[in-house]
Design a protein around this motif. Structure first.
Motif, mmCIF file in Angstrom:
data_model
loop_
_atom_site.group_PDB
_atom_site.id
_atom_site.type_symbol
_atom_site.label_atom_id
_atom_site.label_comp_id
_atom_site.label_asym_id
_atom_site.label_seq_id
_atom_site.Cartn_x
_atom_site.Cartn_y
_atom_site.Cartn_z
ATOM 1 N N TYR A 1 -9.017 5.785 1.229
ATOM 2 C CA TYR A 1 -8.254 5.987 -0.007
ATOM 3 C C TYR A 1 -8.604 7.322 -0.657
ATOM 4 N N THR B 1 0.841 -1.204 0.000
ATOM 5 C CA THR B 1 0.000 0.000 0.000
ATOM 6 C C THR B 1 0.872 1.247 0.000
ATOM 7 N N ALA C 1 -3.961 -2.377 -2.716
ATOM 8 C CA ALA C 1 -2.501 -2.236 -2.742
ATOM 9 C C ALA C 1 -1.970 -2.483 -4.155
#
Length: 525
Positions: A332, A106, A149
């Motif tokens: 995110y 990530t 990721a």
């Protein structure tokens, strides 16, 4: 809005050196080194499914208790990876190694995106590091966070190939890359598509000088290599998929999910940190702030952040039966905004201070998570000692005493009972069932009504669902002939049954947890 910042590469510093990304990625692994099983909420439930998946065809897991049927769906990441990993490392270590790979992947994805967009890492880039342990990761949505990721690293490659002018090569590469990420998790593939589309719009405008309409159209054309999984989704949805899509525009939930993006262990720290980052992103998006200490936002990631905000607003809470769909996206959205920031100041001392603060914040998060994960793991292994007294292939009815969901830190016990499947190849209640959206189904008819998730979850009366059972009512009503053991996980002594001739206490965990052997009951006819 999104005024293009001058095409000047951020000033160099120790945070722009090649070792910096590798260093952050490596220390992101530290909290997961000690625990034998990563203490993530849903992970152990998934591990129970993996054990069924890997079981010998003659095992009672597949002949009596469960069925496992492969199907093409956008949620197969670890289910596929665990096959080779288990052959090399065994199931538990194989899962641990996969989980350990997610935080560093990530971080590499986010930081490589930042370096590609800015030309060099800005001093603020390290502020994104805590998102390696974001709330969806803590929940154990392992296919999703693994897919994200991979999607972030893929987006960094997308930007690099565009900068190098290798558009045809990019199209060829992303035909399989898009398919692999969709197989890992369909939501991650969707986010990759939104990021790529946003970047193409900006590239068409800023690099090729096209108008807005032409930029939109050509952005769509350039993203077509990512489109083939849409056909797979149509095939998936045309099958036996019964999950609903509902709970749109739940503003209270969206607010909670946003401020919980970094929800882990220390509520005040988590909320203050995410609040500061959201404020910085808003400053960047609006191109506001004080000239000497303010921030700008690169157009590529500013537009991407805005597109993800719109997606977050429009996304329902439940998609195809999968809960917390919008919650998974929230961290995110912020992370993409954070890596788009670049400080306006070029003062080396100020930039070094910002980078040091970012490193310090991540260090606190790593230390905190390492300590708490070790504590969770020790307590879980203490409860799992009950399995030493469970026969292989037995039938276990598990009940887990839990606090209210409103508690900031979860005890990570909701699916601990599934470790009976992993370590004893036993039947235990608590697996997810959703025709067409899960590979595993429960076939053990005698346990009907006491077999699937969330029959194992026991919460206090004040926060219990209207029709949910208490520990006492579950103990009184569960079909004893269908099970060999009653396992009370984390249950305090005042919830232990007494004077029940069918239950013999064979293990206790001190003040919390007990295991009973079921006796003196008529067998199933």
């Amino acid at each position: 809005m999104f005024r293009s910042t001058p095409p000047v590469t951020p000033p160099p510093g120790w945070w722009t050196q090649p070792w910096y990304i590798a260093f952050l990625a490596l220390i992101a692994i530290v909290p997961l080194i000690q625990p034998q099983v990563p203490p993530l909420v849903d992970l152990m439930g998934h591990m129970g499914r993996y054990r069924v998946e890997l079981a010998d065809p003659g095992s009672p897991l597949l002949t009596e208790y469960f069925s496992f049927r492969w199907a093409l769906m956008g949620n197969l990441g670890v289910d596929l990876l665990i096959i080779p990993m288990s052959k090399i490392f065994g199931l538990e270590l194989g899962v641990k190694l996969i989980v350990m790979a997610v935080p560093p992947l990530t971080l590499t994805g986010l930081l490589l995106i930042a370096r590609e967009v800015h030309g060099r890492l800005p001093a603020t880039a390290g502020l994104v590091a805590p998102f390696a342990y974001c709330w969806p990761f803590q929940w154990g949505f392992i296919n999703y966070v693994l897919g994200m990721a991979l999607a972030l690293n893929a987006f960094a490659l997308w930007l690099y190939l565009a900068r190098m002018g290798r558009i045809r090569l990019r199209a060829a590469l992303f035909l399989p890359i898009g398919g692999v990420i969709w197989l890992c998790h369909g939501f991650a593939w969707g986010v990759l598509g939104l990021l790529a589309f946003s970047a193409e719009i900006v590239r068409m405008r800023d690099v090729e000088g096209r108008g807005f309409g032409a930029s939109l159209w050509r952005g769509v054309l350039h993203c077509l290599p990512l489109a083939p999984p849409m056909l797979l989704m149509i095939l998936w949805r045309s099958g036996d998929v019964q999950g609903e899509t509902l709970d749109w525009f739940n503003w209270k939930a969206k607010y909670v999910y946003l401020v919980s993006s970094l929800r882990t262990h220390w509520m005040e720290f988590d909320i203050i940190l995410v609040g500061v980052l959201i404020l910085l992103v808003l400053f960047g998006i609006g191109s506001i702030g004080w000239r000497q200490i303010g921030v700008n936002m690169r157009r590529t990631l500013g537009v991407a952040c805005l597109v993800l905000i719109i997606a977050y607003i429009l996304m329902p809470r439940i998609v195809i039966g999968s809960a917390y769909a919008d919650m998974r996206l929230a961290p995110y959205v912020i992370a993409i905004g954070v890596i788009g920031l670049v400080p306006r100041t070029t003062n080396r001392i100020a930039l070094g201070t910002i980078a040091a603060i970012a490193l310090l914040v991540f260090g606190v998060r790593v230390w905190q998570s390492t300590d708490r994960f070790a504590g969770f793991a020790d307590f879980q292994e203490g409860q799992l000692a009950a399995l030493d007294h469970v026969d292989r292939h037995a039938r276990v009815f598990a009940l887990v005493e839990l606090p209210c969901l409103s508690r900031w830190e979860s005890p990570r016990l909701e699916h601990l009972g599934a470790m009976a499947i992993v370590r004893r190849e036993a039947f235990v209640n608590g697996q997810w069932t959703m025709p067409g959206a899960q590979l595993l189904s429960i076939e053990y008819a005698p346990a009907k009504g006491y077999a699937e998730d969330p029959t194992q979850v026991m919460r206090p009366r004040r926060c219990r669902a209207p029709r949910a059972r208490s520990i006492e009512s579950s103990v009184a009503l569960f079909p004893r002939a269908a099970f060999d053991y009653l396992w009370l996980i984390n249950a305090s002594r005042d919830h232990w049954p007494i004077n029940d001739p069918t239950l013999k206490l064979i293990w206790n965990g001190g003040e919390r947890g007990a295991l009973y052997k079921i006796e003196n009951v008529d067998p199933i006819p």
